[in-house]
Design a protein around this motif. Sequence first.
Motif, PDB file in Angstrom:
ATOM      1  N   ASP A  47       0.889  -1.401  -0.006  1.00 19.43           N
ATOM      2  CA  ASP A  47      -0.056  -0.021   0.151  1.00 19.43           C
ATOM      3  C   ASP A  47       1.005   1.283   0.077  1.00 19.43           C
ATOM      4  OD1 ASP A  47      -2.501   0.624  -0.014  1.00 19.43           O
ATOM      5  OD2 ASP A  47      -2.239   1.397   1.987  1.00 19.43           O
ATOM      6  N   PRO A  49      -0.276   4.683  -1.636  1.00 25.24           N
ATOM      7  CA  PRO A  49      -1.313   5.602  -2.463  1.00 25.24           C
ATOM      8  C   PRO A  49      -0.890   6.904  -2.367  1.00 25.24           C
ATOM      9  CG  PRO A  49      -2.250   5.002  -0.174  1.00 25.24           C
ATOM     10  CD  PRO A  49      -1.154   3.996  -0.240  1.00 25.24           C
ATOM     11  N   HIS A 299      -0.950   5.358  -8.414  1.00 24.32           N
ATOM     12  CA  HIS A 299      -1.460   3.991  -7.887  1.00 24.32           C
ATOM     13  C   HIS A 299      -2.487   3.284  -8.569  1.00 24.32           C
ATOM     14  CE1 HIS A 299      -4.285   6.496  -5.665  1.00 24.32           C
ATOM     15  NE2 HIS A 299      -4.850   5.676  -6.135  1.00 24.32           N
ATOM     16  N   SER A 300      -2.410   1.935  -8.276  1.00 23.95           N
ATOM     17  CA  SER A 300      -3.722   1.098  -8.767  1.00 23.95           C
ATOM     18  C   SER A 300      -3.935   0.116  -7.588  1.00 23.95           C
ATOM     19  CB  SER A 300      -3.652   0.865 -10.041  1.00 23.95           C
ATOM     20  OG  SER A 300      -3.006  -0.328  -9.946  1.00 23.95           O
ATOM     21  N   TRP A 301      -5.228  -0.367  -7.699  1.00 21.08           N
ATOM     22  CA  TRP A 301      -5.668  -1.400  -6.954  1.00 21.08           C
ATOM     23  C   TRP A 301      -4.876  -2.805  -7.144  1.00 21.08           C
ATOM     24  CZ3 TRP A 301      -7.425  -0.647  -2.380  1.00 21.08           C
ATOM     25  CH2 TRP A 301      -8.557   0.586  -1.912  1.00 21.08           C
ATOM     26  N   ARG A 308      -3.351  -0.151  -2.448  1.00 21.05           N
ATOM     27  CA  ARG A 308      -3.019   0.446  -3.807  1.00 21.05           C
ATOM     28  C   ARG A 308      -1.404   0.574  -4.008  1.00 21.05           C
ATOM     29  NH1 ARG A 308      -6.284   5.623  -2.607  1.00 21.05           N
ATOM     30  NH2 ARG A 308      -5.907   4.996  -0.442  1.00 21.05           N
TER      31      ARG A 308
END
Length: 326
Positions: A47, A49, A299-301, A308
């Motif tokens: 993570d 983000p 960011h992306s999931w 993220r």
Amino acid sequence: MSRGRTGAAAGSALAAAVALAALTGCAAGGAAPSPTPTTAAFQLDQDFPDPGALVVGDRVYAYATNAPGKNVQLASSTDLRHWTLSDADALPELPSWATPGKTWAPGPAALPGGRYALYFTATDTASGRQCVGAAFAADPAGPFTSPSAAPLVCPVDEGGAIDASVFTEDDGTRFLVWKNDGNCCGLDTWIHVQRLSADGTALVGEATKLVKQTEPWEGHLVEAPVIVKHAGTYVLLYSANDYGGDAYATGAATAPSLLGPYTKHDGPILSTTGSGGRYRGPGGADLVSFKGVDWLLFHSWDDATVYRGLHVVRVAWRGGVPVPAT
């Protein structure tokens, strides 16, 4: 919800990784059905983000929304492929006006005299709104400290303020760019810009509103603004829609002057559908020039929508806007 909502704890490492590639396209109308996602490689597979980036010499520093035990995450790289995540908190102590727990979307900047600034979002205890504060350090790795007893930007009647970044003009004049957090309370979300004092500690003059949510793909908000200048044109990058899912995407708008008027690009420059599901809800983007090449950090999931991770992709300029290079 807002760009900087506290990320979930990092999930397990992705089972497979593929080389970064970039596919772009426009999501027509509202949110289209999501394609079956594919696993994309992260530069930071945890993570991280809302990345804000700063180039100092031969190193790039990236700062991100809070994680357990850290108000601001920090990572650095000398090649934009391999990153070292710092064990230290870049902002170890919040100022007296801020309530811990929701420290979002740090925007770094270099200041005169070898100083550095970090503009961050945190909860204003007095109003309960998210607002923007300023912190300073002698080293880009921190620790940053925030001496002010009040937020730098806190328009309570407009929902507060989040997602600050800095644009520096050719003559060295700096401007703060941010979003009023109107979607918290049924208001419009405007991207604002306002001049900073030379030392970065105060705003000068009046803020100018640039763009708000107007396009179907944007949903009920625009946020995460970053302004860059390319070939004499001002380019505003922003995120839109619900950060928590595949509809979140990155857009762009251009203008002949910093204060506008800005014309939005037709559809997002980076989206879940446009990337064929490679990047899920890509947003929180920043753009840096490093060793003669322009790079987009965002960011992306992950596939399970748990965290993220950080992507860094080389960009090409097409139609006056940056898109991931193929």
